[in-house]
Design an enzyme around this catalytic site. Structure first.
Site, PDB file in Angstrom:
ATOM      1  N   CYS B  77       0.906  -1.251   0.172  1.00  0.00           N
ATOM      2  CA  CYS B  77       0.193  -0.060  -0.069  1.00  0.00           C
ATOM      3  C   CYS B  77       1.101   1.401  -0.011  1.00  0.00           C
ATOM      4  O   CYS B  77       1.618   1.318  -0.698  1.00  0.00           O
ATOM      5  CB  CYS B  77      -1.046  -0.044   1.171  1.00  0.00           C
ATOM      6  N   HIS B 175      -3.812  -4.453  -0.319  1.00  0.00           N
ATOM      7  CA  HIS B 175      -3.691  -5.302   1.080  1.00  0.00           C
ATOM      8  C   HIS B 175      -3.746  -6.875   0.980  1.00  0.00           C
ATOM      9  O   HIS B 175      -4.678  -7.250   1.099  1.00  0.00           O
ATOM     10  CB  HIS B 175      -4.602  -4.933   2.176  1.00  0.00           C
ATOM     11  N   GLU B 177      -3.068  -8.688   3.303  1.00  0.00           N
ATOM     12  CA  GLU B 177      -3.602  -9.355   4.526  1.00  0.00           C
ATOM     13  C   GLU B 177      -5.075  -9.179   4.612  1.00  0.00           C
ATOM     14  O   GLU B 177      -5.574  -9.806   5.846  1.00  0.00           O
ATOM     15  CB  GLU B 177      -2.583  -8.690   5.342  1.00  0.00           C
TER      16      GLU B 177
END
Lengths: 251, 199
Positions: B77, B175, B177
């Site tokens: 990011c 992202h 995650e």
């Protein structure tokens, strides 16, 4: 292309999931972490956890719950309910929330929106607006919908975006719990007027209601609670239906 | 495997720690140059604003350390944007690992670009086992245009860099995650990249 998002909402009381009809008569609906993980597996795009009885004493219970959710979920989630200060936001973000929703406190003290956006960025700040139609138009209600204010909803929406809100969670209190469909006109006015994403909330009852809020209502995301909790509607079937209706969704 | 997440004021380290733990990796978080140099993999997450992030990196001296690292390195990011030469976000000079510039999305689209968008790519080790067109989660207001180092794009409203790679430096605008199974696979692919395998 950016997809339309389906967002199950989990109302939390004392660490458990509940759902009310028109915000009253709460019914129990399970463990939030377990339910959240199930939604994620089924294709939910994000989750919202609203602590509906948030008090200072219960704050630690919520923080512990947010930590458990963050460890388990691999999709983004928002936490709201009783958020009153920049410090509250900081604690929830530190516990692992991706975004924090602010409602009543911003109405009492609009500068809070600027302060949160400055400290943590607009991308993590969801401004929740509870709207109800009155004789003089749509007005902002606070305290879980119990207290009327004089604020016009769209004027308030414009103000909070100017102050730094990154997303609007727009709930029509008139539609919430009715299963008669979302507030399409109201949502469209927000979606067309504001340069940030708008999440429509309140009134979902059928798959067609989601099609309507994305096409006619121009919502970026749609939120529902009891519909998913009680498995009246399954997320994979909903996404297939949206896809068949030419709405881009993640499947 | 010794995975180290860079500690600075704009890192959302907790989400990344959780995602790595779900892959069976217990990472550490550090801003110590020695620890970073000794890592098998370095992950550089980022949420926040470019100029304050760069100030933090300069204060700790990491602005000089990170570009010199030679093990597989993953920016995420803001961590992708900071690897460039410059960000339009408060006119910020960045780490200059890549020579791209981050621009603000035009007013014709809603900003931030927030939500799940399709990832388009040619085969690349980062995307092994992932189908082009898979969805990943983005939240950002600035973007890096398509550059020679771009290895994946997304469209908003035009194609921009969703991932870049050169030598040991890899970076993702989305992202991983927070991108469900697709994101987990991409993170795992990064961990599986062998040092020296960069192109």
């Amino acid at each position: 292309m950016l997809t339309k998002r389906i967002i199950p909402c989990l109302d939390i009381k004392d660490g458990q999931t509940v759902k009310g009809v028109n915000f009253i008569n709460l019914r129990q609906a399970g463990d939030p972490v377990e339910l959240g993980a199930r939604y994620a597996r089924e294709g939910a795009d994000e989750l919202v956890f609203l602590d509906i009885t948030a008090t200072v004493e219960k704050r630690q219970t919520l923080i512990a719950l947010v930590e458990r959710i963050a460890a388990t979920l691999d999709i983004p989630f928002t936490v709201g309910g009783g958020v009153r200060s920049v410090e509250d936001v900081g604690m929830l973000l530190a516990a692992g929330a991706d975004k924090v929703a602010v409602n009543s406190a911003a109405v009492h003290k609009p500068e809070l929106v600027d302060a949160i956006a400055r400290e943590y960025g607009s991308q993590c700040l969801v401004l929740a607006i509870d709207a109800r139609r009155t004789d003089t138009g749509w007005r902002v209600f606070i305290h879980g919908g119990r207290t009327a204010t004089e604020r016009d909803v769209l004027a308030w929406g414009r103000e909070v975006v100017a102050r730094g809100a990154g997303e609007i969670l727009l709930t029509s209190m008139d539609h919430d719990g009715t299963k008669q469909g979302f507030a399409i006109e109201l949502t469209r006015r927000f979606a067309e007027a504001l340069p940030v994403p708008v999440i429509a909330s309140g009134g979902a009852g059928t798959m067609q209601h989601f099609v309507d809020i994305f096409t006619e209502g121009k919502a970026d995301a749609a939120l529902a609670a009891s519909l998913f909790h009680f498995r009246e509607l399954e997320i994979p079937a909903l996404k297939d239906y949206l896809h068949e209706n030419n709405i881009e969704v993640r499947r | 495997m010794n995975v180290v997440i860079v500690r600075y004021n704009a890192g959302n380290t907790r989400s990344m720690l959780h995602a790595l733990r779900r892959l069976g990796v217990e990472a550490q978080v550090s801003d110590d140059a020695q620890v970073l140099r000794a890592a098998d993999r370095v992950i550089f997450p980022g949420v926040g604003e470019a100029s304050t992030a760069m100030q933090s990196l300069r204060r700790s001296g990491l602005d000089g350390v990170l570009p010199e690292l030679r093990q597989p390195f993953l920016g995420v990011c803001l961590g992708l944007q900071l690897l460039g030469a410059f960000s339009a976000e408060n006119s910020t000079r960045c780490l200059n690992v890549f020579d791209f510039k981050a621009e603000k999305f035009p007013a014709s689209v809603k900003v931030p670009h927030m939500g799940w968008n399709a990832l388009h790519f040619e085969p690349h080790p980062l995307f092994a086992g992932v189908a082009s067109g898979a969805y990943v989660y983005f939240v950002h207001s600035y973007y890096v245009p398509v550059v020679p180092e771009t290895v994946a794009t997304a469209d908003y409203p035009f194609p921009f860099s969703a991932a870049v790679a050169r030598d040991n430096f890899y970076a993702l605008q989305f992202h991983p995650e927070k991108s469900g199974e697709t994101g987990a696979r991409i993170l795992k692919n990064f961990l599986d990249i062998q040092p020296g395998a960069g192109i």
